[in-house]
Design a protein around this motif. Structure first.
Motif, PDB file in Angstrom:
ATOM      1  N   PHE A   1      -2.920   0.425  12.365  1.00 29.97           N
ATOM      2  CA  PHE A   1      -4.006   0.081  11.438  1.00 29.97           C
ATOM      3  C   PHE A   1      -3.925  -1.381  10.991  1.00 29.97           C
ATOM      4  CE2 PHE A   1      -4.129   4.782  10.166  1.00 29.97           C
ATOM      5  CZ  PHE A   1      -5.285   5.033  10.892  1.00 29.97           C
ATOM      6  N   GLY A   2      -2.757  -2.006  11.186  1.00 26.08           N
ATOM      7  CA  GLY A   2      -2.639  -3.421  10.844  1.00 26.08           C
ATOM      8  C   GLY A   2      -1.498  -3.772   9.912  1.00 26.08           C
ATOM      9  N   ALA A   3      -0.634  -2.812   9.599  1.00 23.12           N
ATOM     10  CA  ALA A   3       0.488  -3.094   8.708  1.00 23.12           C
ATOM     11  C   ALA A   3       1.466  -4.075   9.351  1.00 23.12           C
ATOM     12  CB  ALA A   3       1.212  -1.805   8.341  1.00 23.12           C
ATOM     13  N   SER A   4       2.040  -4.950   8.534  1.00 22.73           N
ATOM     14  CA  SER A   4       3.071  -5.880   8.991  1.00 22.73           C
ATOM     15  C   SER A   4       4.465  -5.292   8.834  1.00 22.73           C
ATOM     16  CB  SER A   4       2.997  -7.186   8.189  1.00 22.73           C
ATOM     17  OG  SER A   4       1.726  -7.786   8.295  1.00 22.73           O
ATOM     18  N   GLU A   5       4.630  -4.450   7.809  1.00 20.10           N
ATOM     19  CA  GLU A   5       5.921  -3.814   7.534  1.00 20.10           C
ATOM     20  C   GLU A   5       5.691  -2.366   7.143  1.00 20.10           C
ATOM     21  OE1 GLU A   5       8.239  -5.789   4.538  1.00 20.10           O
ATOM     22  OE2 GLU A   5       7.609  -7.783   5.209  1.00 20.10           O
ATOM     23  N   PHE A   6       6.732  -1.547   7.359  1.00 17.72           N
ATOM     24  CA  PHE A   6       6.673  -0.140   6.966  1.00 17.72           C
ATOM     25  C   PHE A   6       8.007   0.238   6.347  1.00 17.72           C
ATOM     26  CE2 PHE A   6       7.346   4.347   7.480  1.00 17.72           C
ATOM     27  CZ  PHE A   6       6.111   4.917   7.246  1.00 17.72           C
ATOM     28  N   HIS A   7       7.962   0.945   5.222  1.00 16.23           N
ATOM     29  CA  HIS A   7       9.191   1.374   4.543  1.00 16.23           C
ATOM     30  C   HIS A   7       9.048   2.831   4.111  1.00 16.23           C
ATOM     31  CE1 HIS A   7      10.560  -2.807   4.340  1.00 16.23           C
ATOM     32  NE2 HIS A   7       9.316  -3.116   3.994  1.00 16.23           N
ATOM     33  N   ALA A   8       9.965   3.686   4.556  1.00 16.19           N
ATOM     34  CA  ALA A   8      10.001   5.083   4.117  1.00 16.19           C
ATOM     35  C   ALA A   8      10.708   5.167   2.770  1.00 16.19           C
ATOM     36  CB  ALA A   8      10.707   5.940   5.154  1.00 16.19           C
TER      37      ALA A   8
ATOM     38  N   VAL B   1       0.862  -1.183   0.000  1.00 16.25           N
ATOM     39  CA  VAL B   1       0.000   0.000   0.000  1.00 16.25           C
ATOM     40  C   VAL B   1       0.896   1.229   0.000  1.00 16.25           C
ATOM     41  CG1 VAL B   1      -1.770   1.310   1.233  1.00 16.25           C
ATOM     42  CG2 VAL B   1      -1.851  -1.199   1.243  1.00 16.25           C
ATOM     43  N   ILE B   2       0.793   2.035  -1.049  1.00 12.35           N
ATOM     44  CA  ILE B   2       1.563   3.279  -1.122  1.00 12.35           C
ATOM     45  C   ILE B   2       0.681   4.414  -0.611  1.00 12.35           C
ATOM     46  CG2 ILE B   2       2.858   4.848  -2.580  1.00 12.35           C
ATOM     47  CD1 ILE B   2       3.265   2.631  -4.570  1.00 12.35           C
ATOM     48  N   GLY B   3       1.049   4.992   0.523  1.00 13.07           N
ATOM     49  CA  GLY B   3       0.319   6.123   1.074  1.00 13.07           C
ATOM     50  C   GLY B   3      -0.571   5.736   2.239  1.00 13.07           C
ATOM     51  N   ILE B   4      -0.614   6.610   3.244  1.00 11.95           N
ATOM     52  CA  ILE B   4      -1.456   6.378   4.423  1.00 11.95           C
ATOM     53  C   ILE B   4      -2.380   7.587   4.578  1.00 11.95           C
ATOM     54  CG2 ILE B   4      -1.467   5.670   6.852  1.00 11.95           C
ATOM     55  CD1 ILE B   4       1.569   5.245   6.548  1.00 11.95           C
ATOM     56  N   GLY B   5      -3.286   7.756   3.627  1.00  9.13           N
ATOM     57  CA  GLY B   5      -4.229   8.857   3.684  1.00  9.13           C
ATOM     58  C   GLY B   5      -5.646   8.353   3.768  1.00  9.13           C
ATOM     59  N   GLY B   6      -6.564   9.089   3.135  1.00  8.22           N
ATOM     60  CA  GLY B   6      -7.971   8.735   3.199  1.00  8.22           C
ATOM     61  C   GLY B   6      -8.286   7.360   2.657  1.00  8.22           C
ATOM     62  N   LEU B   7      -7.589   6.952   1.588  1.00  7.94           N
ATOM     63  CA  LEU B   7      -7.763   5.608   1.043  1.00  7.94           C
ATOM     64  C   LEU B   7      -6.832   4.606   1.715  1.00  7.94           C
ATOM     65  CD1 LEU B   7      -8.026   6.272  -2.819  1.00  7.94           C
ATOM     66  CD2 LEU B   7      -9.887   5.884  -1.210  1.00  7.94           C
ATOM     67  N   GLY B   8      -5.574   4.983   1.866  1.00 10.32           N
ATOM     68  CA  GLY B   8      -4.576   4.049   2.351  1.00 10.32           C
ATOM     69  C   GLY B   8      -4.862   3.493   3.729  1.00 10.32           C
ATOM     70  N   HIS B   9      -5.337   4.327   4.659  1.00 12.84           N
ATOM     71  CA  HIS B   9      -5.554   3.827   6.020  1.00 12.84           C
ATOM     72  C   HIS B   9      -6.707   2.838   6.075  1.00 12.84           C
ATOM     73  CE1 HIS B   9      -9.016   6.513   6.572  1.00 12.84           C
ATOM     74  NE2 HIS B   9      -9.161   6.074   7.809  1.00 12.84           N
ATOM     75  N   LEU B  10      -7.639   2.936   5.124  1.00 12.63           N
ATOM     76  CA  LEU B  10      -8.708   1.939   5.031  1.00 12.63           C
ATOM     77  C   LEU B  10      -8.214   0.672   4.350  1.00 12.63           C
ATOM     78  CD1 LEU B  10     -11.705   4.260   4.052  1.00 12.63           C
ATOM     79  CD2 LEU B  10     -11.421   3.026   6.216  1.00 12.63           C
ATOM     80  N   ALA B  11      -7.368   0.820   3.332  1.00 14.48           N
ATOM     81  CA  ALA B  11      -6.811  -0.347   2.645  1.00 14.48           C
ATOM     82  C   ALA B  11      -6.004  -1.214   3.607  1.00 14.48           C
ATOM     83  CB  ALA B  11      -5.925   0.107   1.477  1.00 14.48           C
ATOM     84  N   ILE B  12      -5.223  -0.577   4.478  1.00 14.30           N
ATOM     85  CA  ILE B  12      -4.428  -1.327   5.454  1.00 14.30           C
ATOM     86  C   ILE B  12      -5.344  -2.143   6.357  1.00 14.30           C
ATOM     87  CG2 ILE B  12      -2.842  -1.140   7.411  1.00 14.30           C
ATOM     88  CD1 ILE B  12      -1.873   1.537   6.115  1.00 14.30           C
ATOM     89  N   GLN B  13      -6.412  -1.520   6.839  1.00 16.00           N
ATOM     90  CA  GLN B  13      -7.323  -2.217   7.749  1.00 16.00           C
ATOM     91  C   GLN B  13      -8.011  -3.394   7.065  1.00 16.00           C
ATOM     92  OE1 GLN B  13      -9.796   0.302  10.494  1.00 16.00           O
ATOM     93  NE2 GLN B  13      -8.931   1.955   9.275  1.00 16.00           N
ATOM     94  N   PHE B  14      -8.573  -3.147   5.887  1.00 16.45           N
ATOM     95  CA  PHE B  14      -9.282  -4.214   5.187  1.00 16.45           C
ATOM     96  C   PHE B  14      -8.344  -5.381   4.880  1.00 16.45           C
ATOM     97  CE2 PHE B  14     -12.739  -1.180   3.781  1.00 16.45           C
ATOM     98  CZ  PHE B  14     -13.759  -1.883   4.387  1.00 16.45           C
ATOM     99  N   ALA B  15      -7.180  -5.087   4.318  1.00  9.68           N
ATOM    100  CA  ALA B  15      -6.267  -6.155   3.913  1.00  9.68           C
ATOM    101  C   ALA B  15      -5.796  -6.973   5.110  1.00  9.68           C
ATOM    102  CB  ALA B  15      -5.074  -5.571   3.161  1.00  9.68           C
ATOM    103  N   SER B  16      -5.452  -6.293   6.194  1.00 10.26           N
ATOM    104  CA  SER B  16      -4.966  -7.028   7.365  1.00 10.26           C
ATOM    105  C   SER B  16      -6.076  -7.874   7.979  1.00 10.26           C
ATOM    106  CB  SER B  16      -4.387  -6.068   8.406  1.00 10.26           C
ATOM    107  OG  SER B  16      -5.377  -5.178   8.906  1.00 10.26           O
ATOM    108  N   LYS B  17      -7.299  -7.353   8.039  1.00 14.61           N
ATOM    109  CA  LYS B  17      -8.425  -8.109   8.598  1.00 14.61           C
ATOM    110  C   LYS B  17      -8.823  -9.275   7.691  1.00 14.61           C
ATOM    111  CE  LYS B  17      -9.416  -5.309  12.163  1.00 14.61           C
ATOM    112  NZ  LYS B  17      -9.446  -5.725  13.586  1.00 14.61           N
ATOM    113  N   MET B  18      -8.475  -9.191   6.408  1.00 15.30           N
ATOM    114  CA  MET B  18      -8.752 -10.277   5.463  1.00 15.30           C
ATOM    115  C   MET B  18      -7.665 -11.349   5.483  1.00 15.30           C
ATOM    116  SD  MET B  18     -10.133  -7.853   2.340  1.00 15.30           S
ATOM    117  CE  MET B  18     -10.757  -9.098   1.199  1.00 15.30           C
ATOM    118  N   GLY B  19      -6.695 -11.189   6.377  1.00 18.66           N
ATOM    119  CA  GLY B  19      -5.645 -12.191   6.510  1.00 18.66           C
ATOM    120  C   GLY B  19      -4.480 -11.996   5.580  1.00 18.66           C
ATOM    121  N   MET B  20      -4.371 -10.809   4.989  1.00 19.41           N
ATOM    122  CA  MET B  20      -3.250 -10.525   4.095  1.00 19.41           C
ATOM    123  C   MET B  20      -2.127  -9.853   4.868  1.00 19.41           C
ATOM    124  SD  MET B  20      -5.587  -9.108   0.950  1.00 19.41           S
ATOM    125  CE  MET B  20      -6.901 -10.127   0.250  1.00 19.41           C
TER     126      MET B  20
END
Length: 335
Positions: free
Chosen positions: A206-213, A169-188
């Protein structure tokens, strides 16, 4: 009976204008009294157009058209949500095969019903593009799910991705913070890329497994490759940085509405068997599944609330324009 409503519109100057309107429900429409509406980047695209703004509306049905009871389970008193699409035809190939978001006869925000919008007190809405809101989701949280949530949900749910897949997921904004939650809750396994370290802890929360700047980085190094990449930033990233970390057969989803060119060569796609997939809002059944999943798994947006007034709409849209919203604005109709 019909209803009179107030609505906040764009204008040629970009100033928010308050107007009034009246609607009687057509046979397959309901009248919805709005209580909340999310503020989306697509609203900004029409700020200089003389039309009603807002397309992440939540409210209560107050009246139904003559055919609504025969064609649906919607009833007066139901809490419902609306999004970018206003109506689907129901008879084209895409509609009858469950891909309503591809309906060529649909009407949608920006091209139809410009006298009304969910930045207001009420709308008339066709039942083909209407959704019941589960009890487990508050009205203030439901609004941003109708467009922002459906936008990031569809690649994860409708495109063959599976639990255990690594999702970038590139970006942690209005879309990104929801994408992180959905994907992690879906077992990804969610791998987040952001320009700086400033949002690292939030991404992990939010559920990220890794973070890279990525700012100033020439290579992402020896990162385990990702099976899909969701681009949720306001501007397109330099894809040359990310192509080396895409697994063979990876899928890339540009989700932000942009007219900029995505820089990559056919050779890069051919060599890695990579697909670049345009993905808008989810089909009807997928949106229903998204709402159910969010309710059961506690997926909700991080929001800032503003009053549904001219000043409130102006402030919310300015904050979004300045990139300072954390992370979705929600307008609330005063009691």
């Amino acid at each position: 009976m019909g209803i009179e409503f107030n609505v906040f519109k764009g204008s040629k100057s970009g100033e928010i204008i308050e107007g009034k309107g009246y609607r009687d429900p057509k046979s397959t429409e309901v009248i919805v009294k709005i209580s909340h509406c999310g503020v989306c980047g697509s609203d900004e695209h029409f700020r200089h157009t003389e039309q009603g703004l807002g397309h992440e509306g939540i409210g209560i049905i107050s009246e139904v058209g003559s055919s609504v009871h025969d064609l649906s389970e919607f009833r007066v008193g139901d809490r419902v949500g609306m999004a970018y699409f206003h109506k689907f035809c129901g008879y084209c190939k895409h509609c009858i095969t469950g891909h309503q978001n591809k309906c060529r006869n649909s009407t949608c925000f920006g091209s139809a019903d410009q006298d009304q919008g969910c930045f207001g007190t009420a709308v008339a809405w066709d039942i083909s593009a209407l959704f019941k809101i589960p009890d487990g989701i508050s009205s203030e949280d439901a609004g941003p799910l109708m467009c922002g949530g459906a936008t990031v949900w569809s690649p994860l749910y409708d495109q063959g991705l599976l639990p255990g897949d690594r999702i970038g997921v590139i970006g942690i904004g209005g879309l990104g913070h929801l994408a992180i939650q959905f994907a992690s809750k879906m077992g990804m396994e969610v791998v987040v890329f952001s320009s700086t370290e400033s949002k690292k802890q939030e991404a992990l929360d939010f559920g990220a497994s890794e973070f890279h700047a990525t700012s100033g980085v020439e290579s992402l190094g020896d990162i385990e490759k990702v099976d899909a990449l969701l681009i949720t930033t306001n501007v397109n990233p330099d894809l040359s940085l990310f192509l080396p970390v895409l697994a063979a057969g990876a899928k890339v989803f540009p989700l932000t509405i942009s007219t900029e060119v995505l820089p990559f060569t056919p050779l890069a796609l051919i060599g890695g068997f990579i697909s670049v997939i345009g993905s808008g809002l989810a089909p009807t059944a997928s949106v229903q599944a998204m709402l159910s999943f969010a309710a059961k798994n506690g997926v909700k947006p991080k929001i800032e609330k503003f009053p549904m007034t001219k000043a409130g709409v102006t402030e919310a849209m300015q904050k979004l324009r300045d990139g300072k919203m954390r992370y979705r604005g929600v307008l609330v109709v005063p009691n």
